[in-house]
Design a protein around this motif. Structure first.
Motif, mmCIF file in Angstrom:
data_model
loop_
_atom_site.group_PDB
_atom_site.id
_atom_site.type_symbol
_atom_site.label_atom_id
_atom_site.label_comp_id
_atom_site.label_asym_id
_atom_site.label_seq_id
_atom_site.Cartn_x
_atom_site.Cartn_y
_atom_site.Cartn_z
ATOM 1 N N ILE A 95 11.974 26.711 11.646
ATOM 2 C CA ILE A 95 12.808 25.487 12.131
ATOM 3 C C ILE A 95 11.880 24.567 13.165
ATOM 4 O O ILE A 95 11.702 23.673 13.342
ATOM 5 N N ALA A 96 11.043 25.480 13.828
ATOM 6 C CA ALA A 96 10.121 25.025 14.843
ATOM 7 C C ALA A 96 9.064 24.187 14.184
ATOM 8 O O ALA A 96 8.826 23.002 14.521
ATOM 9 N N GLU A 97 8.632 24.583 13.036
ATOM 10 C CA GLU A 97 7.452 23.897 12.287
ATOM 11 C C GLU A 97 8.352 22.736 11.512
ATOM 12 O O GLU A 97 7.605 21.695 11.486
ATOM 13 N N MET A 98 9.573 22.867 11.167
ATOM 14 C CA MET A 98 10.471 21.630 10.536
ATOM 15 C C MET A 98 10.318 20.794 11.437
ATOM 16 O O MET A 98 10.370 19.366 11.126
ATOM 17 N N ALA A 99 10.826 20.928 12.826
ATOM 18 C CA ALA A 99 11.228 20.096 13.672
ATOM 19 C C ALA A 99 9.858 19.166 14.083
ATOM 20 O O ALA A 99 9.995 18.136 14.196
ATOM 21 N N ALA A 100 8.685 19.909 14.194
ATOM 22 C CA ALA A 100 7.577 19.210 14.411
ATOM 23 C C ALA A 100 7.143 18.470 13.186
ATOM 24 O O ALA A 100 6.781 17.324 13.680
ATOM 25 N N ARG A 101 7.177 18.730 12.104
ATOM 26 C CA ARG A 101 6.834 18.015 10.802
ATOM 27 C C ARG A 101 7.545 16.717 10.753
ATOM 28 O O ARG A 101 7.010 15.647 10.712
ATOM 29 N N LEU A 102 8.997 16.781 11.015
ATOM 30 C CA LEU A 102 9.822 15.695 10.961
ATOM 31 C C LEU A 102 9.938 14.782 12.131
ATOM 32 O O LEU A 102 10.709 13.813 12.324
ATOM 33 N N LYS A 103 9.490 15.325 13.370
ATOM 34 C CA LYS A 103 9.693 14.812 14.572
ATOM 35 C C LYS A 103 11.063 14.449 15.054
ATOM 36 O O LYS A 103 11.567 13.268 15.216
ATOM 37 N N LEU A 104 11.743 15.683 14.837
ATOM 38 C CA LEU A 104 13.210 15.555 15.302
ATOM 39 C C LEU A 104 13.254 15.201 16.847
ATOM 40 O O LEU A 104 12.274 15.563 17.614
ATOM 41 N N SER A 105 14.278 14.858 17.233
ATOM 42 C CA SER A 105 14.435 14.743 18.749
ATOM 43 C C SER A 105 14.612 16.123 19.291
ATOM 44 O O SER A 105 14.735 17.012 18.897
ATOM 45 N N ASN A 106 14.472 15.933 20.642
ATOM 46 C CA ASN A 106 14.331 17.273 21.325
ATOM 47 C C ASN A 106 16.055 17.908 21.126
ATOM 48 O O ASN A 106 15.997 19.321 21.070
ATOM 49 N N SER A 107 16.745 17.393 21.375
ATOM 50 C CA SER A 107 18.463 17.754 20.957
ATOM 51 C C SER A 107 18.466 18.120 19.732
ATOM 52 O O SER A 107 19.245 19.354 19.637
ATOM 53 N N ASN A 131 0.789 -1.189 0.096
ATOM 54 C CA ASN A 131 0.064 -0.038 0.076
ATOM 55 C C ASN A 131 0.695 1.339 0.070
ATOM 56 O O ASN A 131 0.365 2.229 0.456
ATOM 57 N N GLY A 132 2.033 1.178 -0.342
ATOM 58 C CA GLY A 132 2.915 2.431 -0.402
ATOM 59 C C GLY A 132 3.811 2.659 0.777
ATOM 60 O O GLY A 132 4.557 3.197 0.860
ATOM 61 N N ARG A 133 3.372 1.732 2.025
ATOM 62 C CA ARG A 133 4.041 1.918 3.208
ATOM 63 C C ARG A 133 4.342 0.419 3.791
ATOM 64 O O ARG A 133 5.541 0.110 4.277
ATOM 65 N N HIS A 134 3.557 -0.348 3.770
ATOM 66 C CA HIS A 134 3.614 -1.791 4.127
ATOM 67 C C HIS A 134 3.355 -3.029 3.400
ATOM 68 O O HIS A 134 2.566 -2.584 2.299
ATOM 69 N N ALA A 135 3.793 -4.034 3.458
ATOM 70 C CA ALA A 135 3.573 -5.123 2.433
ATOM 71 C C ALA A 135 3.075 -6.229 3.281
ATOM 72 O O ALA A 135 3.488 -6.500 4.357
ATOM 73 N N LEU A 193 8.929 5.254 0.478
ATOM 74 C CA LEU A 193 10.232 5.521 1.025
ATOM 75 C C LEU A 193 11.284 5.316 0.100
ATOM 76 O O LEU A 193 12.478 5.864 0.345
ATOM 77 N N ARG A 194 11.211 4.304 -1.016
ATOM 78 C CA ARG A 194 12.152 3.947 -1.824
ATOM 79 C C ARG A 194 12.668 4.972 -2.641
ATOM 80 O O ARG A 194 13.632 5.416 -3.283
ATOM 81 N N GLU A 218 8.975 9.743 11.216
ATOM 82 C CA GLU A 218 9.983 9.078 11.666
ATOM 83 C C GLU A 218 10.782 8.348 10.321
ATOM 84 O O GLU A 218 11.898 8.510 10.236
ATOM 85 N N ARG A 219 10.164 7.947 9.573
ATOM 86 C CA ARG A 219 10.922 6.876 8.414
ATOM 87 C C ARG A 219 11.537 8.028 7.458
ATOM 88 O O ARG A 219 12.499 7.969 7.131
ATOM 89 N N THR A 220 10.758 9.260 7.296
ATOM 90 C CA THR A 220 11.113 10.372 6.528
ATOM 91 C C THR A 220 12.664 11.094 6.908
ATOM 92 O O THR A 220 13.577 11.031 6.291
#
Length: 423
Positions: free
Chosen positions: A281-293, A105-109, A169-170, A207-209
């Protein structure tokens, strides 16, 4: 058509007793087990091998039973997809049953297990990742991966669009592996497919991105891959912050890393292609779920300003005290990259690069001074309580910094009654 060679003389890891004993356990009684993927690929490319994965004709439950009977620990980390982590002599190996995709389905098989090595190879993403090695080092190549390694071509197995629709993801993996292993221009059909199907990236988890992007940024030189990502519209899809900012700095950063022997730093490379805007930067961090550090580091970089060109060492020490040290270091590094890029046509830029480098060296040995007084000291000396204590402490700390950190504890204590009288 299969092409077979051996890596026995190039792969010290192949002789590990933990690996050989596990392969033997999985290969008895008519079953087979082979090393697959990155370990084989990296050995052929004379690159470091970290993880060693195994493919086997054993079904998942059989893998567990055989491993357990041999005294190994078997952990069903991905048993629905046929993957068992086997710990042999203290070393973990991912063991996966041969399989074919039933539906995607584009993510899992959904997968079906089998015994056909060609079918297993054809469901993989790229030819260089579908190489199998027997326990003696003999490689089985069923999809032309060896030739692609020799020419440093990153090629999807089969139809690129089909491979991508199985897992979007490929698209990111295509550019990530190109950054690490490709040369010249990316394979045209794969590049076109990535451009056509880039909207599918929205289906991926953050997380995968981010995991793929971070691995791409860690490549020795990701600049060519990022250029082609931008050309294909993929970079804008996952990092819209880079769209109007550009990626020109990344090439100079890579050159500077190599010339000055800086360590490869994926977060600094990310900072080099996005604007130093704390809100974005805050928007990007939230979208990509960057770690706090990771988020804090990028926000500190965005909030930190460079010192004036004529600043003294004492002045720089004061500014550094009031700044994020890591934020200042990141600012200086990217400023050095910019100054070096201008230096060919501007002698002043070369001098600026030298000054920035001295400030960077200063940071390397920097220990943040500790303010000599505590809140308790101020309470005892002033007889005050509440918000006034914080106000006095801030004023004293400011005087201490402005003195070049010269005022000692006694001098600061002597100032408290005078300040307290104005509160």
């Amino acid at each position: 058509m299969s092409k077979m060679i051996s890596i026995a003389g190039k792969a010290d890891w192949l002789n590990e007793p933990s690996l050989q004993s596990l392969l033997a356990v999985l290969s008895s009684g008519g079953e087979e087990a082979r090393i697959v993927g990155g370990a084989v690929r990296n050995t052929l490319l004379n690159q470091t091998v970290s993880d060693i994965d195994i493919a086997t004709t054993c079904l998942p439950q059989m893998t567990i039973e055989r491993a357990t009977s041999a005294g190994f620990k078997a952990i069903p980390t991905g048993i629905d997809h046929g993957t068992i982590t086997v710990v042999s002599h203290g070393k973990p190996y991912e063991v996966t049953s041969l399989r074919a995709d039933v539906s995607t389905n584009g993510r899992h098989a959904e997968v079906a297990f089998g015994r056909d090595w060609l079918v297993d190879a054809q469901r993989r993403d790229f030819s260089i990742n579908a190489l199998y090695a027997d326990a003696d080092g003999t490689i089985t190549d069923l999809v032309g991966g060896i030739a692609d390694i020799e020419s440093q071509t990153l090629r999807f197995i089969g139809d690129p669009e089909q491979r991508i629709r199985e897992d979007y993801l490929r698209i990111l993996r295509f550019f990530r592996f190109f950054a690490w292993y490709g040369k010249g221009r990316p394979e045209s059909e794969g590049l076109k497919a990535c451009a056509r199907l880039k909207d599918g990236l929205a289906q991926l988890s953050a997380e995968r991105t981010w995991s793929e992007l971070k691995k791409l940024f860690a490549a020795p030189d990701p600049s060519r891959a990022l250029l082609w990502m931008r050309q294909a519209g993929v970079l804008t899809a996952v990092l819209p912050e880079s769209e109007k900012w550009g990626i020109d700095t990344i090439h100079g950063l890579v050159d500077t890393e190599q010339d000055l022997r800086w360590e490869v730093d994926p977060i600094l490379r990310l900072a080099s292609i996005v604007p130093p805007d704390a809100g974005r930067i805050a928007e990007m961090a939230a979208r990509l779920k960057l770690s706090n550090s990771e988020r804090e580091r990028l926000e500190n970089w965005a909030d930190t300003t460079l010192p004036a060109a004529e600043i003294s060492e004492t002045g720089f020490a004061k500014k550094l005290y009031r700044s994020s040290v890591q934020g200042m270091e990141d600012r200086l590094r990217l400023a050095i990259v910019s100054a070096r890029a201008q230096a060919m046509a501007d002698n002043g830029a070369m001098m600026r690069a030298g000054l920035l480098s001295k400030q960077l060296d200063y940071i390397a040995d920097y220990n943040r001074p500790k303010f000599p007084l505590s809140g308790g000291d101020i309470v005892a000396a002033s007889g005050l309580k509440g918000p006034a204590i914080g106000q006095i402490q801030r004023q004293l700390e400011e005087e201490w910094v402005n003195s070049g950190f010269a005022l000692d504890r006694d001098a600061l204590l002597a100032r408290i009654p005078e300040i307290a009288a104005t509160e």
